[in-house]
Design an enzyme around this catalytic site. Structure first.
Site, short mmCIF file in Angstrom:
data_model
loop_
_atom_site.label_atom_id
_atom_site.label_comp_id
_atom_site.label_asym_id
_atom_site.label_seq_id
_atom_site.Cartn_x
_atom_site.Cartn_y
_atom_site.Cartn_z
N TYR A 125 -25.86 29.51 -30.69
CA TYR A 125 -26.77 28.48 -31.22
C TYR A 125 -28.07 28.46 -30.42
O TYR A 125 -29.17 28.44 -30.98
CB TYR A 125 -26.08 27.12 -31.17
CG TYR A 125 -26.95 25.97 -31.58
CD1 TYR A 125 -27.30 25.77 -32.91
CD2 TYR A 125 -27.42 25.06 -30.63
CE1 TYR A 125 -28.11 24.70 -33.29
CE2 TYR A 125 -28.22 23.99 -31.00
CZ TYR A 125 -28.56 23.82 -32.32
OH TYR A 125 -29.36 22.76 -32.69
N SER B 7 -34.57 22.77 -31.36
CA SER B 7 -33.62 21.98 -30.58
C SER B 7 -33.97 22.11 -29.11
O SER B 7 -34.60 23.10 -28.69
CB SER B 7 -32.19 22.50 -30.80
OG SER B 7 -31.28 21.95 -29.87
#
Length: 250
Positions: free
Chosen positions: A148, A135
């Site tokens: 995250y 990501s």
């Protein structure tokens, strides 16, 4: 590179980015094992050229056994795509150890176990690709999502280190780093962001859309196209790279 007849393993392959990648590889003649936690979901979406296999990436024994079964059924894994993950934001002072460990177990431990077990058969062949789905949060950090972001930073570090370990071999290791992609995870996060911030779902969606430099959600097929490139001819020198799909400079 003719991909026909090769075997790919995609974790989190039943929905979103994972399923888009599976469809793209099947179209090239690859047999794809898609994994997820629920067999019934995998059975429902699997098409010709796909095998659905329930597997919990947090469970070492399950990953070891299921990947061995996949190899026994469909041959050595030559395309390994650790994609399974949790995407959820939470302020650090509200982050419990349980939340932290579950995120790390799924996003980072799961990628490590999937790659480790896939390499067992891949290293017996003359070609292989490991493509982790990370990501942009793994490159720059994401406000309100430290856990995250840390898990995705770890995934990128793992990918880069493996590329160094296997320099000069026929195996490459790269990480795809998309922004916000039009998947069920984004749909769920719209509700979560709206509730946490006390705003409308339309405003929550706009936060994600505006975070992508071209001000739209990314299509899953844009991610799968990058995977096909990394598996295709002329990609041999793409190794240890982060492929940023963000609609502009990061």
């Amino acid at each position: 590179m003719n991909l026909a007849g090769k075997h790919a393993l995609i974790t989190g392959g039943g929905t979103g980015i994972g399923f888009a990648i599976a469809e793209a590889l099947v179209a090239q003649g690859v047999h794809v094992t898609i994994t997820g936690r629920r067999q019934e979901v995998l059975d429902e979406v699997a098409t010709d050229g796909m095998t659905g296999m329930a597997m919990d990436v947090r469970d070492e024994a399950d990953v070891t056994n299921k990947i061995a079964m996949a190899v026994a059924q469909n041959g050595p894994i030559q395309i390994c795509i650790p994609n399974a993950g949790i995407a959820e934001g939470k302020a650090v002072h509200k982050t419990s150890m349980e939340f932290w460990r579950n995120m790390m177990a799924t996003n980072l431990d799961g990628a490590f176990l999937t790659i480790r077990e896939s390499l067992t058969s891949m290293r017996q062949t003359d070609w292989g690709r490991v493509i982790t789905v990370a990501s942009l949060a793994g490159l720059r950090g994401l406000k309100g999502a430290a856990c995250y972001s840390a898990s995705k930073h770890g995934m990128i570090g793992l990918t880069r280190s493996l590329s160094e370990d296997y320099l000069g071999t026929p195996y490459t290791f790269n990480a795809i780093c998309p922004g916000y992609v039009d998947t069920p995870i984004v749909t769920r996060n719209i509700t979560s962001i709206a509730q946490r911030a006390g705003i409308s779902e339309e405003a929550a969606l706009e936060i994600m859309v505006s975070s992508n430099r071209h001000h739209r959600l990314i299509a899953p097929e844009e991610v799968s196209a990058a995977v096909l490139y990394l598996c295709g001819p002329g990609s041999e020198s793409m190794n240890g790279q982060t492929i940023e799909i963000a609609g502009g400079q990061v």
